[in-house]
Design an enzyme around this catalytic site. Structure first.
Site, short mmCIF file in Angstrom:
data_model
loop_
_atom_site.label_atom_id
_atom_site.label_comp_id
_atom_site.label_asym_id
_atom_site.label_seq_id
_atom_site.Cartn_x
_atom_site.Cartn_y
_atom_site.Cartn_z
N CYS A 28 0.70 -1.20 0.05
CA CYS A 28 0.10 -0.02 0.02
C CYS A 28 0.89 1.24 -0.15
CB CYS A 28 -0.87 -0.01 1.34
SG CYS A 28 -2.30 -1.33 1.17
N LYS A 31 0.42 3.49 -3.32
CA LYS A 31 -0.80 4.30 -3.43
C LYS A 31 -0.26 5.56 -3.95
CE LYS A 31 -4.43 2.26 -0.48
NZ LYS A 31 -5.27 2.68 0.62
N ASP A 108 -11.51 -4.44 3.36
CA ASP A 108 -12.52 -3.16 2.81
C ASP A 108 -13.72 -3.44 3.23
OD1 ASP A 108 -10.35 -1.35 2.22
OD2 ASP A 108 -10.45 -1.54 0.08
N GLY A 156 -11.61 -13.54 -12.81
CA GLY A 156 -10.91 -12.06 -12.72
C GLY A 156 -10.60 -11.63 -14.16
#
Length: 347
Positions: A28, A31, A108, A156
């Protein structure tokens, strides 16, 4: 969490491929910086929909962890919660990277108080550079974590990309009357943190030196499911997960959305073993420094020194939940108070 690797699986050794060396950033920490992201999406209002199949309850307004849509048909029906999350390699082991990325994407949904139902893989892979057997291990890691969460994985999308990236788009359900959201914090409520900090500095040390930190991997692959259930059982209505914007960044977003000031007790914040040493040794990511730059104008740091500030802004990957309320077994790291001069106060 079940680990289905066999002795024939990828190893940490001189012959192993170091996936983190194929990425400009890790996890992360890669980001887009929060300040730049907010400038980019500024002015993007909700479109006026006609004939929509559902009502958007939570969207772009306050930077919540996922979107929530209320289904038509009257009260008593669950709402749909949807999110997507993917990133560059945060560790060298492909199976562990897959597990971490999946746990992070599922988080999330848990951060909204929801239950994941189905996920689809998001895979970017340099097909002429890295072998597909490594990609298979990444996908297997994601599949194992999703299975442990009771979440189906159905296909996916894949892209030939110079830099490897992996994650998931996840759809789940949530009780629209029992949401955990960013803007529901109220003065007088304590703040709980369900995982220790320090993932960013340990991951950066791993990327730089090749040292392996099992305590960091164990923390990142741990689901936030039980923490979310405990938060809801305790009556919490406000929460977020702590990921790339660091504890300070996510706490600032919560305080701003809720119209309160968040007071953080720096001495009460837990850290993973080795995290403070890694910070002292300089393993600070660019993402962490950008996080600190973003929140600094809105924070009264008191006597907190620079290493403490950087650790509080450390860019986490698959971190814990930050809950406005007491969660059994999680340390209380501060409280929400009426809005003051600064949205954040560190004491």
């Amino acid at each position: 969490m079940t680990d289905t690797r066999t002795d024939a699986g990828p190893a940490h050794g001189p012959e192993a491929v170091r996936l983190t060396q194929y990425a400009h950033g890790g996890g992360c920490a890669c980001k887009i910086p929060p300040g730049e992201l907010e400038e980019m999406v500024a002015g993007l209002a909700r479109p006026v929909l006609t004939g929509a199949a559902g009502e958007l309850i939570i969207g772009l307004d306050h930077g919540d962890d996922a979107a929530v849509v209320r289904l038509p048909g009257g009260p008593g029906l669950p709402a749909v919660v949807a999110t997507a999350d993917f990133f560059t390699p945060v560790v060298d082991d492909p199976y562990d990277w897959g597990r971490i990325a999946a746990a992070n994407a599922l988080s999330d949904v848990y951060a909204m108080g929801g239950t994941p139902l189905v996920a689809v893989n998001l895979l970017c892979w340099p097909r002429d550079v890295l072998p597909f057997d490594l990609a298979r291990e990444v996908l297997r890691g994601g599949l194992d974590v999703a299975a442990g969460a009771g979440c189906a994985v159905a296909g996916g999308h894949s892209v030939d990309d110079p830099e490897p990236k992996y994650g998931m788009a996840v759809t789940g359900t949530v009780d629209p009357d029992r949401l955990l959201r960013n803007d529901a914090g109220r003065p007088g409520v304590p703040l709980s943190l369900t995982k220790p900090l320090g993932l960013g500095v340990l991951n950066n040390r791993h990327k730089t030196t090749g040292e392996v930190f099992p305590q960091a991997v164990e923390t990142m692959v741990a689901l936030n499911r039980d923490a979310a259930v405990a938060a809801l059982a305790a009556g919490a209505v406000c929460a977020t997960d702590v990921t790339g914007f660091g504890l300070l960044g996510h706490l600032y977003k919560m305080a701003r959305a809720s119209g309160v000031t968040a007071v953080l007790d720096a001495a009460a914040v837990p850290y993973l073993d080795g995290a403070e040493e890694a910070a002292r040794d300089g393993y600070i990511s660019g993402g962490t420094r950008r996080n600190l730059d973003w929140v600094a104008p809105y924070t009264d740091f008191g006597d907190a020194d620079e290493p403490t500030r950087l650790l509080l802004a450390d860019a986490q990957t698959s971190g814990g939940l930050l809950v406005a309320g007491e969660v059994p077994g999680a340390p209380v790291v501060g409280e929400l108070v009426p809005a003051g001069e600064y949205p954040l106060v560190v004491r």
